[in-house]
Design a protein around this motif. Structure first.
Motif, mmCIF file in Angstrom:
data_model
loop_
_atom_site.group_PDB
_atom_site.id
_atom_site.type_symbol
_atom_site.label_atom_id
_atom_site.label_comp_id
_atom_site.label_asym_id
_atom_site.label_seq_id
_atom_site.Cartn_x
_atom_site.Cartn_y
_atom_site.Cartn_z
ATOM 1 N N SER A 192 72.281 -23.324 74.065
ATOM 2 C CA SER A 192 71.234 -22.383 73.724
ATOM 3 C C SER A 192 72.174 -21.555 72.783
ATOM 4 C CB SER A 192 70.768 -21.315 74.684
ATOM 5 O OG SER A 192 71.788 -20.691 75.357
ATOM 6 N N ALA A 193 71.665 -20.546 71.787
ATOM 7 C CA ALA A 193 72.431 -19.675 70.975
ATOM 8 C C ALA A 193 73.460 -18.837 71.839
ATOM 9 C CB ALA A 193 71.459 -18.945 70.287
ATOM 10 N N THR A 194 72.942 -18.571 73.129
ATOM 11 C CA THR A 194 73.833 -17.613 73.877
ATOM 12 C C THR A 194 74.767 -18.623 74.452
ATOM 13 O OG1 THR A 194 71.527 -16.878 74.633
ATOM 14 C CG2 THR A 194 73.405 -16.092 75.857
ATOM 15 N N GLY A 195 74.608 -19.749 74.901
ATOM 16 C CA GLY A 195 75.617 -20.519 75.185
ATOM 17 C C GLY A 195 76.577 -20.872 74.322
ATOM 18 N N VAL A 196 76.249 -21.079 72.930
ATOM 19 C CA VAL A 196 77.308 -21.391 71.929
ATOM 20 C C VAL A 196 78.233 -20.305 71.796
ATOM 21 C CG1 VAL A 196 77.436 -21.741 69.570
ATOM 22 C CG2 VAL A 196 75.790 -22.979 70.666
ATOM 23 N N CYS A 197 77.475 -19.069 71.909
ATOM 24 C CA CYS A 197 78.402 -17.811 71.725
ATOM 25 C C CYS A 197 79.388 -17.699 73.034
ATOM 26 C CB CYS A 197 77.385 -16.704 71.750
ATOM 27 S SG CYS A 197 78.211 -15.110 71.755
ATOM 28 N N LEU A 198 79.135 -18.033 74.066
ATOM 29 C CA LEU A 198 79.835 -17.935 75.175
ATOM 30 C C LEU A 198 81.133 -19.060 74.978
ATOM 31 C CD1 LEU A 198 77.287 -17.555 78.190
ATOM 32 C CD2 LEU A 198 79.311 -15.990 77.623
ATOM 33 N N THR A 199 80.813 -20.357 74.439
ATOM 34 C CA THR A 199 81.691 -21.180 74.245
ATOM 35 C C THR A 199 82.661 -20.732 73.333
ATOM 36 O OG1 THR A 199 80.028 -22.989 74.941
ATOM 37 C CG2 THR A 199 81.880 -23.664 73.599
ATOM 38 N N ALA A 200 82.315 -20.243 72.162
ATOM 39 C CA ALA A 200 83.007 -19.637 70.864
ATOM 40 C C ALA A 200 83.907 -18.554 71.603
ATOM 41 C CB ALA A 200 82.293 -19.128 70.074
ATOM 42 N N MET A 201 83.652 -17.746 72.380
ATOM 43 C CA MET A 201 84.482 -16.716 73.269
ATOM 44 C C MET A 201 85.537 -17.348 74.001
ATOM 45 S SD MET A 201 82.309 -13.203 73.626
ATOM 46 C CE MET A 201 80.726 -13.841 74.608
ATOM 47 N N GLU A 202 85.051 -18.482 74.902
ATOM 48 C CA GLU A 202 85.988 -19.166 75.830
ATOM 49 C C GLU A 202 86.935 -19.825 74.880
ATOM 50 O OE1 GLU A 202 83.934 -21.655 78.427
ATOM 51 O OE2 GLU A 202 82.784 -20.131 79.340
ATOM 52 N N PHE A 203 86.578 -20.697 73.944
ATOM 53 C CA PHE A 203 87.481 -21.392 72.930
ATOM 54 C C PHE A 203 88.510 -20.515 72.291
ATOM 55 C CE2 PHE A 203 85.732 -25.975 72.415
ATOM 56 C CZ PHE A 203 85.401 -25.932 73.573
ATOM 57 N N LEU A 204 88.200 -19.520 71.934
ATOM 58 C CA LEU A 204 88.962 -18.566 71.231
ATOM 59 C C LEU A 204 90.123 -17.944 72.167
ATOM 60 C CD1 LEU A 204 86.511 -16.703 68.807
ATOM 61 C CD2 LEU A 204 88.448 -18.142 67.929
ATOM 62 N N GLU A 205 89.764 -17.669 73.394
ATOM 63 C CA GLU A 205 90.313 -17.190 74.464
ATOM 64 C C GLU A 205 91.579 -17.940 74.969
ATOM 65 O OE1 GLU A 205 89.100 -15.070 78.577
ATOM 66 O OE2 GLU A 205 88.028 -14.246 76.917
ATOM 67 N N ILE A 236 88.708 -24.774 65.669
ATOM 68 C CA ILE A 236 87.670 -24.405 66.762
ATOM 69 C C ILE A 236 86.504 -24.181 66.573
ATOM 70 C CG2 ILE A 236 87.569 -22.185 68.184
ATOM 71 C CD1 ILE A 236 90.476 -21.622 68.082
ATOM 72 N N ALA A 237 85.622 -24.146 65.403
ATOM 73 C CA ALA A 237 84.387 -24.021 65.172
ATOM 74 C C ALA A 237 83.966 -25.471 65.319
ATOM 75 C CB ALA A 237 84.132 -23.612 63.707
ATOM 76 N N LEU A 238 84.563 -26.597 64.871
ATOM 77 C CA LEU A 238 84.256 -28.007 64.977
ATOM 78 C C LEU A 238 84.504 -28.419 66.401
ATOM 79 C CD1 LEU A 238 86.425 -29.413 62.044
ATOM 80 C CD2 LEU A 238 83.820 -29.082 62.126
ATOM 81 N N ASP A 239 85.398 -27.962 67.287
ATOM 82 C CA ASP A 239 85.294 -28.352 68.731
ATOM 83 C C ASP A 239 84.239 -27.512 69.492
ATOM 84 O OD1 ASP A 239 87.775 -29.542 68.055
ATOM 85 O OD2 ASP A 239 89.167 -28.004 68.704
ATOM 86 N N GLU A 242 81.417 -29.918 69.016
ATOM 87 C CA GLU A 242 81.656 -31.221 69.592
ATOM 88 C C GLU A 242 81.381 -31.037 71.042
ATOM 89 O OE1 GLU A 242 82.753 -34.927 70.872
ATOM 90 O OE2 GLU A 242 82.431 -34.309 68.723
ATOM 91 N N PHE A 243 81.931 -30.126 71.653
ATOM 92 C CA PHE A 243 81.626 -29.730 73.108
ATOM 93 C C PHE A 243 80.156 -29.388 73.304
ATOM 94 C CE2 PHE A 243 81.165 -26.290 76.487
ATOM 95 C CZ PHE A 243 81.803 -27.030 77.443
ATOM 96 N N THR A 244 79.516 -28.667 72.443
ATOM 97 C CA THR A 244 78.075 -28.430 72.750
ATOM 98 C C THR A 244 77.324 -29.647 72.652
ATOM 99 O OG1 THR A 244 78.456 -26.083 71.931
ATOM 100 C CG2 THR A 244 76.320 -26.899 71.830
#
Length: 321
Positions: A192-205, A236-239, A242-244
């Motif tokens: 979901s949009a929410t899920g992509v946002c959480l993934t982005a935060m996790e990957f950046l962290e 990171i954006a591409l990753d 890919e993960f999603t």
């Protein structure tokens, strides 16, 4: 435009963030439309009051209530059989809400309600990419992940009206917590949009890699920001895509092996990322399918304008009455 005597219907799409509605003719033209906030209403009563005020103006503009055949509503956890919204995790109102009865009392018009993704599937079947298809799955990638499953030309409701909740199927055992349901690892927590946002935060962290996304504030970190970074080659954006896509592709493979659809139709904000999300999704979908299903199922993007699709689908319910 509609002729003076032609009947019209109202389609209402209730989302976790906003509610869109419109007045629709038999050809699928949305003649008048508007939107109100869903999330600002702590009670369903105040939501219905505002909806009534704004929608009444559209009804008058279209020639008055005498022309309106009925109202169709698509809502999260909407039950076609009972006209109730039941325990919707993404809505501000909890428990069981007799929404169809409440709207019918307010508007004095017949009201039919279904799940929002089912409404989008009906809209796609009547007016969009699934015209003429008897077997397809509609996946809505919005605040949540919804789905509508059509098999043998019929929308699958199940014995209680709740069939087709692919967003809540578990894709990663003991995975990410879904705050709305308390379950761990469902598709909605990732795709979901929410899920992509959480993934982005996790990957950046967890990475020290440079990324354009590090300059984006948390409340602006969404799939659009990830897409914009991806177009500039941000790793990171591409990753993230890919993960999603890996998780969405796995879930789609499971759904295909269950109902053997001709196509999967994707709808919603995440699809705007184009091949950044579609390519990994398709690759991982095919990789998870057994041979008999491989290279048979198309992934299509909805043909309906995002602003109109759910309104059209919801409105289709009112014609059936």
């Amino acid at each position: 435009m509609a002729t003076a005597l032609e009947q019209l219907v109202i389609g209402i799409d209730i989302g976790g963030t906003g509610t869109k509605f419109g007045i629709v003719d038999r050809h699928g033209n949305v003649l008048f439309s508007n939107e109100i906030s869903t999330k600002k209403h702590a009670t369903v009563e105040s939501f219905i009051d505002e909806l009534y005020t704004v929608l009444s103006e559209l009804i008058e503009t279209s020639g008055g209530r005498g022309r309106i055949k009925g109202i169709g509503v698509g809502a999260p956890n909407g039950n076609y059989y009972t006209g109730t919204i039941e325990y919707a995790p993404n809505l501000p109102w909890k428990g069981i809400i007799p929404l169809a009865d409440m709207l019918q009392a307010k508007f004095q018009l017949p009201v039919t309600l279904t799940n929002d993704a089912n409404a989008a599937a009906i809209g796609e079947m009547m007016y969009g990419a699934a015209k003429g298809m008897k077997d397809f799955i509609m996946i809505t990638l919005g605040t949540g992940v919804g789905s509508g499953i059509v098999a043998n030309g019929q929308l699958i409701y199940g014995h209680d009206g709740f069939a087709g909740e692919l967003g809540h199927t578990i894709v990663i055992p003991d995975g990410r917590l879904h705050k709305g349901t308390g379950k761990r690892g469902p598709l909605e927590a990732y795709a979901s949009a929410t899920g992509v946002c959480l993934t982005a935060m996790e990957f950046l962290e967890k990475s020290t890699e440079k990324s354009l996304l590090r300059d984006v504030s948390k409340d602006q970190l969404d799939s659009k920001a990830v897409y914009e970074a991806a177009t500039q080659g941000d790793k990171i954006a591409l990753d993230i895509f890919e993960f999603t896509g890996k998780i969405l592709g796995l879930a789609l493979a499971n759904a295909i092996m269950f109902s053997s659809p001709e196509a999967i139709i994707l709808f919603g904000g995440l699809t705007k990322a184009g091949d950044y999300i579609l390519k990994p999704t398709k690759d991982h979908m095919e990789a998870n399918l057994i041979q008999v299903f491989q290279n048979k199922v198309k992934i299509l993007i909805s043909h309906l304008k995002e602003s109109d699709a759910a309104i059209l689908g919801a409105s289709a319910l009112a014609w059936e009455k």
